[in-house]
Design an enzyme around this catalytic site. Structure first.
Site, short mmCIF file in Angstrom:
data_model
loop_
_atom_site.label_atom_id
_atom_site.label_comp_id
_atom_site.label_asym_id
_atom_site.label_seq_id
_atom_site.Cartn_x
_atom_site.Cartn_y
_atom_site.Cartn_z
N ASN A 86 38.67 42.23 44.54
CA ASN A 86 37.70 42.70 45.53
C ASN A 86 37.25 44.14 45.25
OD1 ASN A 86 38.56 40.33 47.15
ND2 ASN A 86 40.42 41.54 47.32
N HIS A 98 44.00 43.10 34.43
CA HIS A 98 43.01 42.05 34.63
C HIS A 98 42.12 42.34 35.84
CE1 HIS A 98 41.61 37.79 34.46
NE2 HIS A 98 41.47 37.98 35.76
N GLU A 99 42.74 42.61 36.97
CA GLU A 99 41.94 42.83 38.19
C GLU A 99 41.11 44.11 38.06
OE1 GLU A 99 41.82 40.25 39.85
OE2 GLU A 99 43.65 39.35 39.06
N1 TRP Z 1 39.46 36.09 40.71
C1 TRP Z 1 40.90 36.04 40.74
C2 TRP Z 1 41.36 36.48 39.38
O1 TRP Z 1 41.32 35.78 38.44
C3 TRP Z 1 41.42 34.67 41.02
C4 TRP Z 1 41.71 34.38 42.45
C5 TRP Z 1 42.46 35.09 43.28
C6 TRP Z 1 41.32 33.25 43.18
N2 TRP Z 1 42.55 34.46 44.48
C7 TRP Z 1 41.87 33.34 44.45
C8 TRP Z 1 40.56 32.16 42.89
C9 TRP Z 1 41.69 32.37 45.41
C10 TRP Z 1 40.37 31.19 43.86
C11 TRP Z 1 40.91 31.30 45.11
O2 TRP Z 1 41.68 37.57 39.16
ZN ZN Z 2 40.22 37.07 37.05
#
Ligand code: TRP
Ligand code: ZN
Length: 873
Positions: free
Chosen positions: A269, A301-302
């Site tokens: 986020n 990664h995030e």
């Molecule tokens: N975008 C997240 C990542 O890969 C993945 C993710 C986190 C996600 N929470 C989620 C995907 C809930 C689907 C539903 O870093």
């Molecule tokens: Zn990701």
């Protein structure tokens, strides 16, 4: 809940949104049982007379007004999935204000606004924001955000949302509010808030562009010390993205919050990452080396998503790998640059071959860019993430680092603030480099793993040597076209000298290799004195199955002459795989006599164990025999019992053969392994503990008992506990009790011993697991706990899951159905354990199908219904 009937969403049917949202102001009145959300949306319509439809699920609508006028019942229609505002028809812009109630404490799906302990948290990717307020919930709608959080100060002393904090006020009645502003155009799946009693560790830094940035890592309660390591990882990630990719952070604050209840690993986020606590909290008393490495990688990664995902986001969810594959590639490179490139590649390829290849060959196989889906949450897969990263890595191999970087710069510049497609990504690389790489898009369009059959021939009379490379479509996608494959190889002369590249070939040269574009390529060498030793797909430059029969002594020779660490490991793995397959009754080309082959494997391992110059972590990687998934992937018909037994027996015989050397390592590495998180200490521990695991098969657990008595860090304690429990050694029950008691209040450590129990390689581990699920440790609303117990059994314990009486299948199927009513995403992931079913023996398949049968007539979530529909009936 049942939703089998809804039609799939199709990539081909993508249309830009008629209504978009440019600015959002949200005001939350936060409460645990019930929260109210007031949303003011600045809406714009780009298509005349288009219907204004907003997504919204499980929302209680309290008030609605358009341009300041309260709407009457006939001005809008609400149904189970959203709201149509008839009153907006014909407008080209308007201001819509809604007020809704949501119920966080009752939200066990962990999507939208939910509670975890005393915290209030959100999870919006992929389509969770529609559970917070009415919105155009799609990634190509990007708005600027203003978020005001109001809550009782005593219960919710910390109020965080995305962006920068612009104001805070006391509201006088025991409540306070904080206002946050995110000026970057951002889709709603990147919205987040976190509220409650939290402590933080913090560091103020200056970005490479001169920006003052506060880095904070938060956790529930009053002790944030376990967040220290994660805070360091945030800073390392930020610096690495500045130096390797020239990407700077773009807000004044970067907040990270650890959550005990979280469905996935972590979430990127904007300005407020929310993490599964297991990827934040760590100290040497409670976390293992693998945990620390995982934290650094997931934090990276995030953080990297801030550019690959957030600043440049997705046009639609079919492009998911555009952010995930690219960001996995970036986090892999981060780890490789900070630690060992060879070891990182080995780990990544091990996962890819064991799990992604299986996914891509199983009932749930799908292209990296699927053509359709029913539930997007089902597509956060190894294929989208790991195969997606391999495709980006192939682009990198094809262009070389400098040109790739130019392509990335161009991609970020051209698409900043936009929602992009995979085509945009390859167009940017082509434009920046002058190399047309759009043909890489073919990799995204078809499922399955391509096969490269290699035929070699040597003519001693002329010294001519020829390799013919034939690309064959994946077995499950027989009509697939040839894909562009970057290929790296080396040839070694009998004396170990590396030979020059081929004299003639019909492929395109790329940095350090060749690009294979056709179904067949021929590479020729001339004037060789003797038949050379080929090492193919060095570095695993392409995610393919390479088929070239080799004699055991050739594979063993590669370990001696090759300089690429990955290729050395790969040669040994392959030899072990061949031996295991032969022992399980498969016919293996080129292997010859299986006892002789096992002797060659044993000698190669013995040489490594005796090599004082060998890197300890590398030796540890070589001691890990190919896992069950890798074996299953290599056969046409999977007889689970035969594969498990072959693996157990080879482990036992190798351990017996090398008992002294293993004991020597366990003893000699004691001092080096003692403590500290530097790479050298971790490497020493990895070898010491790998040796211990082998040794405990043949020494009655003596070495493991000594380590248990002597253990300092959690890494040592877990190594000892696992060895004792898995060998059912004397002292195992007492160790388990002591460990469980000491860490009863620590959920993440409790998950560790539960996973050790659930992965004991024996059929009766299922009885232990059934007892755990009936006992006080079972918390089905906590995804980590479900994974530790049920996920470990289903995915990491083939002996128990594939039990001959079908009890493993029935247990997991029943858990899927029970979990579906609590958290459909977690349930759907567990169901994935059945993906390999089409290739199981008839007996196993029938037992599994019978276990799944009751679910077929049950009311199911869209998540589970979609996957069940893809499994054979
Ligand atoms: N975008 C997240 C990542 O890969 C993945 C993710 C986190 C996600 N929470 C989620 C995907 C809930 C689907 C539903 O870093
Ligand atoms: Zn990701």
């Amino acid at each position: 809940m049942s939703d089998t009937a809804s039609p799939p969403i199709r990539l081909a049917e993508y249309r830009p949104p008629a209504w978009t949202i440019t600015d959002v102001a949200l005001v939350f009145d936060l409460g645990r049982e019930s929260s109210e959300v007031e949303a003011t949306l600045m809406l714009r319509c780009d298509a005349p007379e288009a219907t204004l439809r907003l997504d919204g699920e499980d929302l209680e609508l309290l008030a609605i007004e358009l341009d300041g006028r309260a709407l009457a019942a006939e001005d809008y229609t609400q149904d189970a999935t959203g709201l149509v505002v008839h009153a907006a028809r014909g407008f080209d812009s308007c201001l819509l204000r809604t007020r809704v109630r949501v119920l966080p404490a009752a939200n066990t799906r962990l999507e939208g606004l939910y509670t975890s302990g005393s915290l209030l948290l959100t999870q919006c990717e992929a389509e969770g924001f529609r559970r917070i307020t009415f919105f155009v919930d799609r990634p190509d709608v990007q708005a600027r955000w203003r978020t005001t959080l109001r809550a009782e100060r005593a219960r919710y002393p910390v109020l965080l949302a995305g962006g920068d904090r612009v104001a805070e006020r006391d509201l006088g009645d025991g409540r306070h509010e904080a206002e946050w502003h995110n000026p970057h155009p951002t889709p709603c799946y990147l919205f987040a808030l976190a509220a409650g009693p939290m402590a933080r560790v913090s560091k103020a830094i200056t970005g490479a562009d001169g920006r003052a940035i506060e880095l904070n890592v938060w956790v529930e309660g009053d002790d944030a010390e376990p967040c220290r390591y994660a805070l360091g990882a945030v800073e390392r990630a930020l610096r690495w993205d500045e130096s390797r990719f020239g990407r700077c952070y773009d807000l004044g604050v970067f907040n990270v919050v650890a959550a005990q209840d979280f469905t996935m690993g972590a979430m990127e986020n904007k300005g407020l990452n929310i993490f599964n606590a297991r990827y934040i909290l760590a100290d040497e008393r409670t976390a293992t080396d693998a945990d620390f490495m995982g934290i650094e990688s997931v934090v990276g990664h995030e953080y990297f998503h801030n550019w690959s995902g957030n600043r440049v986001t997705l046009r639609d969810w079919f492009q998911l790998s555009l952010k995930e594959g690219l960001t996995v590639f970036r986090d892999q490179e981060f780890t490789a640059d900070l630690h060992s490139r060879d070891l990182k590649r080995i780990d990544d390829v091990r996962l890819l071959r064991a799990r992604q290849f299986a996914e891509d060959a199983g009932a749930l196989a799908h292209p990296v860019r699927p053509a359709e889906y029913r539930e997007i949450n089902n597509f956060y897969t190894l294929t989208i993430y790991e195969k997606g990263a391999e495709i980006v890595r192939m682009l990198h191999s094809r262009l070389g680092e400098a040109a790739f970087r130019a392509g990335m710069d161009r991609y970020f510049a051209d698409n900043d603030g936009r929602s992009a497609t995979l085509e945009d990504f390859y167009a940017a690389h082509s434009a920046a480099t002058g190399i047309d790489c759009a043909d890489m898009l073919a990799w995204y369009a078809q499922a399955g793993t391509p096969v490269l059959d290699v035929e070699r021939s040597f003519d001693p009379s002329t010294g001519g040597y020829t390799l013919v490379l034939r690309q064959r479509p994946p077995a499950n996608v027989p009509h697939a076209a040839p894909l562009p494959i970057p290929f790296r190889l080396a040839l070694y002369a009998p004396d170990g000298r590396a030979l020059p590249p081929p004299a003639t070939h019909d492929a395109e040269p790329i940095p350090d290799g060749l690009l294979l574009r056709h179904a067949t390529h021929t590479l020729r060498w001339q004037g060789l004195d003797a038949e050379p030793l080929p090492v193919l797909n060095r570095g695993f430059a392409a995610p393919i199955r390479l088929r070239m029969p080799m004699r055991p002594e050739e594979r063993a020779r590669i370990v001696q002459v090759e300089s690429d660490g990955f290729a050395r490991w790969d040669a040994l793995q392959h030899l072990a795989l061949d031996v295991l397959l032969a022992r399980a009754g498969e016919s293996v080309d080129g292997l010859g006599d299986v006892d002789a082959a096992e002797a060659a494997l044993s000698a190669a391992l013995g040489a490594l164990l005796a090599d004082t110059q060998a890197h300890p972590a590398f030796v540890a990687e070589c001691l890990a025999l190919p896992d069950f998934d890798t074996l299953a992937d290599a056969v046409d018909v999977v007889d689970p019992g035969a594969l498990v037994a072959a693996r157990e027996r080879l482990g036992l015989s190798l351990a017996a053969a090398h008992r002294e050397a293993l004991q020597r390592h366990v003893d000699a590495l004691r001092a080096d392994a003692r403590g500290g998180l530097d790479d050298a200490a971790m490497a020493a521990r990895s070898l010491r503990h790998a040796a211990l695991a082998w040794l405990s098969r043949v020494d009655g657990g003596a070495a493991a008992r000594r380590l248990w008595a002597d253990a300092g860090s959690m890494t040592e304690r877990m190594a000892a506990l696992r060895a004792l429990l898995h060998a059912k050694a004397d002292g195992a029950p007492a160790a388990r009790e002591a460990f469980a008691r000491e860490f009863a209040d620590h959920a993440l450590v409790t998950d560790k011993w539960l996973a050790v129990v659930a992965t004991r390689p024996a059929t009766d581990a299922l009885d232990d697991v059934e007892a755990l699920v009936a006992g006080p440790c079972w918390h089905p609303t906590n995804p980590n706990r479900v994974r530790a117990i049920v996920g470990s059994l289903a995915r990491l314990n083939p002996a128990a899951f594939h039990r001959g009486d079908g009890a493993g299948y029935r247990f997991v199927a029943a858990q899927v159905q029970a979990m579906d009513a609590i958290n459909p995403q977690v349930a759907a992931r567990l169901l994935g354990a059945f993906e390999g079913l089409p290739r199981w023996t008839v007996a196993a398949r029938e037992l599994a199908l019978a276990a799944l049968a009751p679910m077929r007539s049950a009311a199911l979530s869209r998540d589970v219904a979609e996957l069940l529909g893809r499994l054979p009936a």
